[in-house]
Design an enzyme around this catalytic site. Structure first.
Site, PDB file in Angstrom:
ATOM      1  N   VAL A 283       0.846  -1.188   0.000  1.00 30.65           N
ATOM      2  CA  VAL A 283       0.000   0.000   0.000  1.00 30.65           C
ATOM      3  C   VAL A 283       0.881   1.239   0.000  1.00 30.65           C
ATOM      4  CG1 VAL A 283      -1.787   1.260   1.266  1.00 30.65           C
ATOM      5  CG2 VAL A 283      -1.756  -1.237   1.316  1.00 30.65           C
ATOM      6  N   CYS A 284       0.580   2.160  -0.902  1.00 32.76           N
ATOM      7  CA  CYS A 284       1.314   3.419  -0.977  1.00 32.76           C
ATOM      8  C   CYS A 284       0.501   4.489  -0.248  1.00 32.76           C
ATOM      9  CB  CYS A 284       1.539   3.808  -2.438  1.00 32.76           C
ATOM     10  SG  CYS A 284       2.546   5.279  -2.602  1.00 32.76           S
ATOM     11  N   LEU A 285       0.842   4.683   1.014  1.00 36.06           N
ATOM     12  CA  LEU A 285       0.183   5.689   1.849  1.00 36.06           C
ATOM     13  C   LEU A 285       1.302   6.373   2.627  1.00 36.06           C
ATOM     14  CD1 LEU A 285      -2.548   6.848   2.855  1.00 36.06           C
ATOM     15  CD2 LEU A 285      -2.512   5.082   4.629  1.00 36.06           C
TER      16      LEU A 285
END
Length: 182
Positions: free
Chosen positions: A109-111
């Site tokens: 996840v790109c957060l």
């Protein structure tokens, strides 16, 4: 001299046979995650599952968006909280294969708050709202799935069709997605 030896021996004997009520102290991570879980304020579109109720360091978050491209979907994220929490963010993976610019096929996840913008004052609640926001407003500017980001940027209608096809359990861009509608 004999007294010192006998004290040392008594101490050793005490360590080998633990007294009742002398249990292992919880770690800083366990104390903080307990506090975070107790203060968790989940939106109506989210729920948690604890496979082992005695292990608060490993749990699942289920997000079922009610608006946006991903409405009617059901997405499961696994959380693994490490011993350095809250100084390091938990490891979060998406267990549901999803056509999304900020989630790759391996579930990464790109957060930003799970990486460079993490601060110890942030909580599990912060991550929940961040993940939910990714489903409301996918970010094509910082993608893990570059193809999905490109389609989102260039053709929002096609992006929406691809999301729906993937959520129904179809093939998008040569990849098969399992059905994830609730």
């Amino acid at each position: 001299m004999i007294k010192l030896f006998s004290l040392k021996q008594q101490k050793k004997d005490g360590e080998s046979s633990p007294r009742p009520g002398n249990q292992k102290k919880p770690s800083a991570a366990q104390l903080r995650i307990t506090k975070d879980i107790n203060e968790l304020n989940l939106p109506k579109t989210c729920s948690t599952e604890f496979p082992d109720p005695d292990d608060l360091l490993t749990f699942k978050l289920i997000i079922c968006p009610d608006e946006g491209f991903y409405r009617t979907g059901r997405f499961v994220f696994s959380f693994k909280v490490g011993p350095n929490y809250p100084h390091e963010p938990p490891k979060v993976k998406c267990e549901t294969q999803v056509y999304h610019p900020n989630i790759d096929q391996q579930g990464n996840v790109c957060l930003n708050i799970l990486r460079e913008d993490w601060k110890p004052v942030l909580t599990i609640n912060s991550i929940v709202y961040g993940l939910q926001y990714l489903f409301l407003e996918p970010n094509a500017e910082d993608p893990l799935n570059k193809e999905a980001a490109e389609v989102l940027t260039n053709n929002r209608r096609l992006f929406e069709q691809n999301v729906q096809k993937a959520m129904r359990g179809g093939q998008v861009g040569g990849l098969y997605f399992e059905r994830c509608l609730k």
